[in-house]
Design an enzyme around this catalytic site. Sequence first.
Site, PDB file in Angstrom:
ATOM      1  N   LYS A 177       0.830  -1.220   0.000  1.00 41.93           N
ATOM      2  CA  LYS A 177       0.000   0.000   0.000  1.00 41.93           C
ATOM      3  C   LYS A 177       0.860   1.263   0.000  1.00 41.93           C
ATOM      4  O   LYS A 177       0.696   2.123  -0.865  1.00 41.93           O
ATOM      5  CB  LYS A 177      -0.918   0.054   1.245  1.00 41.93           C
ATOM      6  CG  LYS A 177      -1.834  -1.121   1.423  1.00 41.93           C
ATOM      7  CD  LYS A 177      -2.672  -0.975   2.682  1.00 41.93           C
ATOM      8  CE  LYS A 177      -1.879  -0.822   3.952  1.00 41.93           C
ATOM      9  NZ  LYS A 177      -1.178  -2.028   4.413  1.00 41.93           N
TER      10      LYS A 177
ATOM     11  N   ARG B 134       0.341  -8.298  13.685  1.00 44.66           N
ATOM     12  CA  ARG B 134      -0.283  -7.402  12.696  1.00 44.66           C
ATOM     13  C   ARG B 134      -1.072  -8.197  11.664  1.00 44.66           C
ATOM     14  O   ARG B 134      -2.147  -7.784  11.236  1.00 44.66           O
ATOM     15  CB  ARG B 134       0.797  -6.557  12.011  1.00 44.66           C
ATOM     16  CG  ARG B 134       1.312  -5.440  12.916  1.00 44.66           C
ATOM     17  CD  ARG B 134       2.638  -4.924  12.465  1.00 44.66           C
ATOM     18  NE  ARG B 134       2.587  -4.308  11.148  1.00 44.66           N
ATOM     19  CZ  ARG B 134       3.643  -4.149  10.362  1.00 44.66           C
ATOM     20  NH1 ARG B 134       4.835  -4.575  10.746  1.00 44.66           N
ATOM     21  NH2 ARG B 134       3.523  -3.550   9.207  1.00 44.66           N
TER      22      ARG B 134
ATOM     23  N   ARG C 196      12.183  -5.679   5.044  1.00 40.53           N
ATOM     24  CA  ARG C 196      12.162  -4.276   5.487  1.00 40.53           C
ATOM     25  C   ARG C 196      12.759  -4.139   6.884  1.00 40.53           C
ATOM     26  O   ARG C 196      13.413  -3.138   7.183  1.00 40.53           O
ATOM     27  CB  ARG C 196      10.732  -3.739   5.467  1.00 40.53           C
ATOM     28  CG  ARG C 196      10.684  -2.257   5.770  1.00 40.53           C
ATOM     29  CD  ARG C 196       9.342  -1.641   5.510  1.00 40.53           C
ATOM     30  NE  ARG C 196       8.331  -2.143   6.424  1.00 40.53           N
ATOM     31  CZ  ARG C 196       7.039  -1.855   6.347  1.00 40.53           C
ATOM     32  NH1 ARG C 196       6.607  -1.067   5.382  1.00 40.53           N
ATOM     33  NH2 ARG C 196       6.190  -2.328   7.210  1.00 40.53           N
TER      34      ARG C 196
HETATM   35  P1  B4P Z   1       3.941  -1.778   2.384  1.00 38.74           P
HETATM   36  O1  B4P Z   1       2.834  -2.765   2.372  1.00 38.74           O
HETATM   37  O2  B4P Z   1       3.917  -0.709   1.355  1.00 38.74           O
HETATM   38  O3  B4P Z   1       3.956  -1.289   3.888  1.00 38.74           O
HETATM   39  P2  B4P Z   1       3.056  -0.241   4.647  1.00 38.74           P
HETATM   40  O4  B4P Z   1       2.277   0.630   3.739  1.00 38.74           O
HETATM   41  O5  B4P Z   1       4.001   0.444   5.525  1.00 38.74           O
HETATM   42  O6  B4P Z   1       1.911  -1.032   5.417  1.00 38.74           O
HETATM   43  P3  B4P Z   1       1.728  -1.469   6.897  1.00 38.74           P
HETATM   44  O7  B4P Z   1       0.354  -2.033   6.937  1.00 38.74           O
HETATM   45  O8  B4P Z   1       2.855  -2.383   7.221  1.00 38.74           O
HETATM   46  O9  B4P Z   1       1.883  -0.242   7.905  1.00 38.74           O
HETATM   47  P4  B4P Z   1       1.085   1.110   8.269  1.00 38.74           P
HETATM   48  O10 B4P Z   1       2.097   2.184   8.177  1.00 38.74           O
HETATM   49  O11 B4P Z   1      -0.174   1.294   7.485  1.00 38.74           O
HETATM   50  O12 B4P Z   1       5.376  -2.440   2.153  1.00 38.74           O
HETATM   51  C1  B4P Z   1       5.966  -3.399   2.958  1.00 38.74           C
HETATM   52  C2  B4P Z   1       7.283  -3.909   2.359  1.00 38.74           C
HETATM   53  O13 B4P Z   1       7.030  -4.658   1.177  1.00 38.74           O
HETATM   54  C3  B4P Z   1       8.280  -2.827   1.952  1.00 38.74           C
HETATM   55  O14 B4P Z   1       9.556  -3.199   2.376  1.00 38.74           O
HETATM   56  C4  B4P Z   1       8.202  -2.800   0.446  1.00 38.74           C
HETATM   57  O15 B4P Z   1       9.423  -2.427  -0.158  1.00 38.74           O
HETATM   58  C5  B4P Z   1       7.881  -4.244   0.109  1.00 38.74           C
HETATM   59  N1  B4P Z   1       7.123  -4.352  -1.142  1.00 38.74           N
HETATM   60  C6  B4P Z   1       6.035  -3.608  -1.490  1.00 38.74           C
HETATM   61  N2  B4P Z   1       5.604  -3.986  -2.717  1.00 38.74           N
HETATM   62  C7  B4P Z   1       6.424  -4.997  -3.141  1.00 38.74           C
HETATM   63  C8  B4P Z   1       6.488  -5.815  -4.330  1.00 38.74           C
HETATM   64  N3  B4P Z   1       5.608  -5.673  -5.330  1.00 38.74           N
HETATM   65  N4  B4P Z   1       7.449  -6.756  -4.394  1.00 38.74           N
HETATM   66  C9  B4P Z   1       8.338  -6.920  -3.407  1.00 38.74           C
HETATM   67  N5  B4P Z   1       8.340  -6.174  -2.250  1.00 38.74           N
HETATM   68  C10 B4P Z   1       7.406  -5.232  -2.134  1.00 38.74           C
HETATM   69  O16 B4P Z   1       0.652   0.879   9.801  1.00 38.74           O
HETATM   70  C11 B4P Z   1       1.585   0.719  10.857  1.00 38.74           C
HETATM   71  C12 B4P Z   1       0.870   0.707  12.234  1.00 38.74           C
HETATM   72  O17 B4P Z   1       0.229   1.988  12.487  1.00 38.74           O
HETATM   73  C13 B4P Z   1      -0.271  -0.301  12.429  1.00 38.74           C
HETATM   74  O18 B4P Z   1       0.185  -1.598  12.767  1.00 38.74           O
HETATM   75  C14 B4P Z   1      -1.095   0.383  13.567  1.00 38.74           C
HETATM   76  O19 B4P Z   1      -0.492   0.159  14.819  1.00 38.74           O
HETATM   77  C15 B4P Z   1      -0.989   1.860  13.244  1.00 38.74           C
HETATM   78  N6  B4P Z   1      -2.120   2.337  12.425  1.00 38.74           N
HETATM   79  C16 B4P Z   1      -2.020   2.880  11.170  1.00 38.74           C
HETATM   80  N7  B4P Z   1      -3.241   3.216  10.697  1.00 38.74           N
HETATM   81  C17 B4P Z   1      -4.128   2.876  11.666  1.00 38.74           C
HETATM   82  C18 B4P Z   1      -5.555   2.945  11.764  1.00 38.74           C
HETATM   83  N8  B4P Z   1      -6.302   3.406  10.758  1.00 38.74           N
HETATM   84  N9  B4P Z   1      -6.152   2.492  12.905  1.00 38.74           N
HETATM   85  C19 B4P Z   1      -5.436   2.025  13.922  1.00 38.74           C
HETATM   86  N10 B4P Z   1      -4.091   1.932  13.892  1.00 38.74           N
HETATM   87  C20 B4P Z   1      -3.429   2.338  12.778  1.00 38.74           C
END
Ligand code: B4P
Length: 192
Positions: A13, A144, A127
């Site tokens: 995402k 998670r 990551r």
């Molecule tokens: P991403 O999947 O892009 O990671 P993210 O956006 O950071 O999502 P995540 O769900 O982990 O965290 P968030 O910040 O929303 O990528 C992950 C990895 O995969 C990267 O290393 C990337 O390079 C790799 N990758 C991506 N695409 C690829 C591909 N095609 N091929 C190979 N590798 C690839 O949330 C973090 C925390 O914040 C939550 O756990 C919660 O505690 C809190 N939070 C956030 N929003 C909230 C809400 N609405 N309500 C309650 N808590 C919330």
Amino acid sequence: MRLVLLGAPGSGKGTQATRLREHLQVPHITTGGMLRAAVDAGTPLGLVVGPIMKAGNLVSDELMLGVLEERFAQPDTRNGFILDGYPRNLSQANALDVLLVRIGQPMDLAVQLEVDQELLVDRLAGRAKAEGRADDSPEAVRNRLRVYEEQTAPVVDHYRTQGKLAHLDGVGSLDDVFTRILEAISPYADVG
Ligand code: B4P
């Protein structure tokens, strides 16, 4: 274009939202990113949410809605947005519907990126090595993924019922996934 990105942790995402922001020229609203900034800055919000995030749990709906309302009050959201990380449960999905109707910006589409659990774990382990994010520890990642299955997966049906869901394969190169997203959103956006 008013877009919501859905998917498990590690589904891409945040990665794809960064590309979409450049392409669509609308702000990328990342609730995880906003919370991490608050933790890094040591704000009162950051002090509350830091331990919750480190354990891989969800921050309370009430706090999150406050964060989101504040962000949507900024003028740069008036021409559209890419929302990444919200909603994460049905209560947040309902709150978001109400908020967007209130500000006259109902969303166009929710894009869900589907990736197998094994691959998600691999990506997040990668990551963890590269960036050392506190919530990418093996224990937090397990939690998670469990929280996602229990609380966030039902949000997909919420948008399916509204006829606003695009379900996409999130496996492949960054370019492949990006192309799939552009195809899905093309009826809603002037994406060239
Ligand atoms: P991403 O999947 O892009 O990671 P993210 O956006 O950071 O999502 P995540 O769900 O982990 O965290 P968030 O910040 O929303 O990528 C992950 C990895 O995969 C990267 O290393 C990337 O390079 C790799 N990758 C991506 N695409 C690829 C591909 N095609 N091929 C190979 N590798 C690839 O949330 C973090 C925390 O914040 C939550 O756990 C919660 O505690 C809190 N939070 C956030 N929003 C909230 C809400 N609405 N309500 C309650 N808590 C919330």
